[in-house]
Design a protein around this motif. Structure first.
Motif, PDB file in Angstrom:
ATOM      1  N   MET A 148     -11.933 -12.085  -1.991  1.00 38.36           N
ATOM      2  CA  MET A 148     -10.228 -12.203  -2.079  1.00 38.36           C
ATOM      3  C   MET A 148     -10.548 -12.722  -3.418  1.00 38.36           C
ATOM      4  N   PRO A 149      -9.529 -12.987  -4.794  1.00 39.51           N
ATOM      5  CA  PRO A 149      -9.716 -12.939  -5.698  1.00 39.51           C
ATOM      6  C   PRO A 149      -8.979 -14.890  -5.645  1.00 39.51           C
ATOM      7  N   GLY A 150      -9.530 -15.627  -6.618  1.00 36.90           N
ATOM      8  CA  GLY A 150      -8.264 -16.742  -6.132  1.00 36.90           C
ATOM      9  C   GLY A 150      -7.814 -17.243  -6.932  1.00 36.90           C
ATOM     10  N   ALA A 151      -6.361 -18.540  -6.864  1.00 36.17           N
ATOM     11  CA  ALA A 151      -5.578 -18.394  -7.499  1.00 36.17           C
ATOM     12  C   ALA A 151      -5.862 -17.763  -9.452  1.00 36.17           C
ATOM     13  N   ASP A 152      -6.814 -18.002  -9.565  1.00 34.60           N
ATOM     14  CA  ASP A 152      -6.699 -18.102 -11.016  1.00 34.60           C
ATOM     15  C   ASP A 152      -7.635 -16.605 -11.400  1.00 34.60           C
ATOM     16  N   ASP A 153      -7.923 -15.467 -10.469  1.00 35.83           N
ATOM     17  CA  ASP A 153      -7.861 -14.208 -10.500  1.00 35.83           C
ATOM     18  C   ASP A 153      -8.711 -14.143 -10.540  1.00 35.83           C
ATOM     19  N   GLN A 154     -10.082 -15.445 -10.599  1.00 34.59           N
ATOM     20  CA  GLN A 154     -11.556 -14.904 -10.601  1.00 34.59           C
ATOM     21  C   GLN A 154     -12.138 -14.566  -9.197  1.00 34.59           C
ATOM     22  N   PRO A 155     -13.358 -14.049  -9.303  1.00 37.99           N
ATOM     23  CA  PRO A 155     -13.874 -14.156  -7.479  1.00 37.99           C
ATOM     24  C   PRO A 155     -14.360 -14.730  -6.958  1.00 37.99           C
ATOM     25  N   THR A 156     -13.570 -15.083  -5.849  1.00 38.83           N
ATOM     26  CA  THR A 156     -14.529 -16.037  -4.507  1.00 38.83           C
ATOM     27  C   THR A 156     -15.616 -15.709  -4.117  1.00 38.83           C
ATOM     28  N   SER A 157     -15.895 -16.540  -2.845  1.00 40.86           N
ATOM     29  CA  SER A 157     -16.431 -16.235  -1.198  1.00 40.86           C
ATOM     30  C   SER A 157     -15.598 -16.065  -0.619  1.00 40.86           C
ATOM     31  N   ASP A 158     -14.865 -16.010  -0.660  1.00 43.11           N
ATOM     32  CA  ASP A 158     -13.692 -15.595   0.462  1.00 43.11           C
ATOM     33  C   ASP A 158     -13.479 -14.711   0.825  1.00 43.11           C
ATOM     34  N   VAL A 159     -13.722 -13.971   2.392  1.00 43.56           N
ATOM     35  CA  VAL A 159     -13.581 -12.682   2.729  1.00 43.56           C
ATOM     36  C   VAL A 159     -12.322 -12.334   3.746  1.00 43.56           C
ATOM     37  N   GLU A 160     -11.127 -10.846   3.004  1.00 42.04           N
ATOM     38  CA  GLU A 160     -10.103 -10.558   4.074  1.00 42.04           C
ATOM     39  C   GLU A 160      -9.933  -9.182   4.342  1.00 42.04           C
ATOM     40  N   VAL A 161      -9.522  -9.721   5.786  1.00 45.01           N
ATOM     41  CA  VAL A 161      -9.858  -8.610   6.153  1.00 45.01           C
ATOM     42  C   VAL A 161      -8.023  -7.972   6.472  1.00 45.01           C
ATOM     43  N   GLY A 162      -7.580  -6.794   6.140  1.00 47.16           N
ATOM     44  CA  GLY A 162      -6.311  -6.664   5.669  1.00 47.16           C
ATOM     45  C   GLY A 162      -6.383  -5.445   6.623  1.00 47.16           C
ATOM     46  N   TRP A 163      -4.644  -4.904   5.909  1.00 47.83           N
ATOM     47  CA  TRP A 163      -4.507  -3.037   7.326  1.00 47.83           C
ATOM     48  C   TRP A 163      -3.573  -3.008   6.432  1.00 47.83           C
ATOM     49  N   HIS A 164      -3.136  -1.182   6.074  1.00 49.94           N
ATOM     50  CA  HIS A 164      -1.880  -0.782   5.785  1.00 49.94           C
ATOM     51  C   HIS A 164      -1.580   0.008   6.489  1.00 49.94           C
ATOM     52  N   LEU A 165      -0.654   0.216   7.862  1.00 51.84           N
ATOM     53  CA  LEU A 165      -0.299   1.073   8.101  1.00 51.84           C
ATOM     54  C   LEU A 165       0.611   2.394   8.406  1.00 51.84           C
ATOM     55  N   HIS A 166       0.759   3.346   8.015  1.00 50.99           N
ATOM     56  CA  HIS A 166       1.648   4.538   8.060  1.00 50.99           C
ATOM     57  C   HIS A 166       2.836   3.862   9.511  1.00 50.99           C
ATOM     58  N   PRO A 167       4.144   3.638   8.869  1.00 53.73           N
ATOM     59  CA  PRO A 167       5.162   3.539  10.230  1.00 53.73           C
ATOM     60  C   PRO A 167       4.967   5.036  11.430  1.00 53.73           C
ATOM     61  N   ASP A 168       4.668   5.757  10.820  1.00 52.71           N
ATOM     62  CA  ASP A 168       4.544   6.411  12.549  1.00 52.71           C
ATOM     63  C   ASP A 168       3.358   6.560  13.364  1.00 52.71           C
ATOM     64  N   ALA A 169       1.873   5.310  12.698  1.00 50.40           N
ATOM     65  CA  ALA A 169       1.319   4.795  13.395  1.00 50.40           C
ATOM     66  C   ALA A 169       1.951   3.217  14.129  1.00 50.40           C
ATOM     67  N   TRP A 170       3.300   2.062  13.459  1.00 50.07           N
ATOM     68  CA  TRP A 170       3.231   1.465  13.871  1.00 50.07           C
ATOM     69  C   TRP A 170       2.779   0.884  15.515  1.00 50.07           C
ATOM     70  N   GLY A 171       2.740   0.079  15.762  1.00 45.66           N
ATOM     71  CA  GLY A 171       3.110  -0.082  17.578  1.00 45.66           C
ATOM     72  C   GLY A 171       1.870   0.131  18.500  1.00 45.66           C
ATOM     73  N   ARG A 172       0.675   0.752  17.694  1.00 44.31           N
ATOM     74  CA  ARG A 172      -0.035   1.426  18.700  1.00 44.31           C
ATOM     75  C   ARG A 172      -1.764   0.630  18.638  1.00 44.31           C
ATOM     76  N   GLY A 173      -1.699  -0.572  17.904  1.00 44.89           N
ATOM     77  CA  GLY A 173      -2.438  -1.535  18.225  1.00 44.89           C
ATOM     78  C   GLY A 173      -3.652  -0.452  17.244  1.00 44.89           C
ATOM     79  N   TYR A 174      -3.391  -0.248  16.475  1.00 44.77           N
ATOM     80  CA  TYR A 174      -4.328   0.102  15.267  1.00 44.77           C
ATOM     81  C   TYR A 174      -4.983  -0.067  14.661  1.00 44.77           C
ATOM     82  N   ALA A 175      -3.928  -1.466  14.038  1.00 41.70           N
ATOM     83  CA  ALA A 175      -4.537  -2.157  13.093  1.00 41.70           C
ATOM     84  C   ALA A 175      -5.621  -3.496  13.540  1.00 41.70           C
TER      85      ALA A 175
END
Length: 188
Positions: free
Chosen positions: A90-117
């Motif tokens: 992830m970029p930091g508050a100053d938009d510079q690279p950090t060593s913090d790693v993010e997991v994220g998910w963005h699902l289509h609404p027809d896939a919500w509620g199935r446990g895929y994320a």
């Protein structure tokens, strides 16, 4: 990346195949998805944005190696792509690279509620922990109760509202360490 296979999903690179591009655009052009993304959320309004996203993600995936990236979440039953899972620094508050790693998910609404994320996030985090990563964060826009529920199912610890990343944007932050992983609901 070599495809990552779970009981119900294949996690793979997004491609410029017309079906991938159409599904990506259909997902990210929806306000119910886009409203939770970025400091200034904006839904895609031109299919060419999907092409640019796939090219940007493909380039980043090549640069980041097998552990990190932004990938398509494809149900193994042959249905349409459910959405995206990502694991990246992830970029930091100053938009510079950090060593913090993010997991994220963005699902289509027809896939919500199935446990895929939960299933997709668990798979990419398991692989990252197996490669030596010790800590993973999730950052969620306040009010995104569905994503907060995913963090609980992953066994992540809430850190409260923080402004450490993404240019100082306020987010609900969660953390999972390799030592504490998967204390949450395994049924996703």
């Amino acid at each position: 990346m070599t495809d990552l296979v779970t009981p119900r999903l294949v996690i793979r690179d997004w491609t410029e195949d017309p079906a991938d591009l159409a599904r990506l655009f259909d997902t990210y052009s929806r306000w119910e998805v886009a409203q939770w993304l970025g400091a200034q959320p904006k839904a895609m309004d031109d299919p060419e944005q999907a092409v640019r996203a796939v090219r940007r993600w493909s380039q980043a995936n090549r640069e980041l190696g097998d552990t990190y990236g932004t990938w398509a979440v494809q149900p193994r039953d042959g249905g349409p792509v459910a959405g995206t899972v990502l694991l990246k620094p992830m970029p930091g508050a100053d938009d510079q690279p950090t060593s913090d790693v993010e997991v994220g998910w963005h699902l289509h609404p027809d896939a919500w509620g199935r446990g895929y994320a939960t299933e997709a996030a668990r798979a990419v985090v398991d692989r990252a922990f197996a490669s030596g990563l010790r800590t993973v964060y999730a950052v969620v826009r306040p009010g995104n109760d569905a994503s907060i529920a995913v963090t609980r199912r992953l066994g992540m610890t809430p850190l409260g509202r923080r402004t450490d990343w993404y240019g100082g944007m306020e987010v609900e932050a969660f953390v999972l360490s390799a030592d504490d992983r998967w204390l949450g609901d395994r049924d996703g």
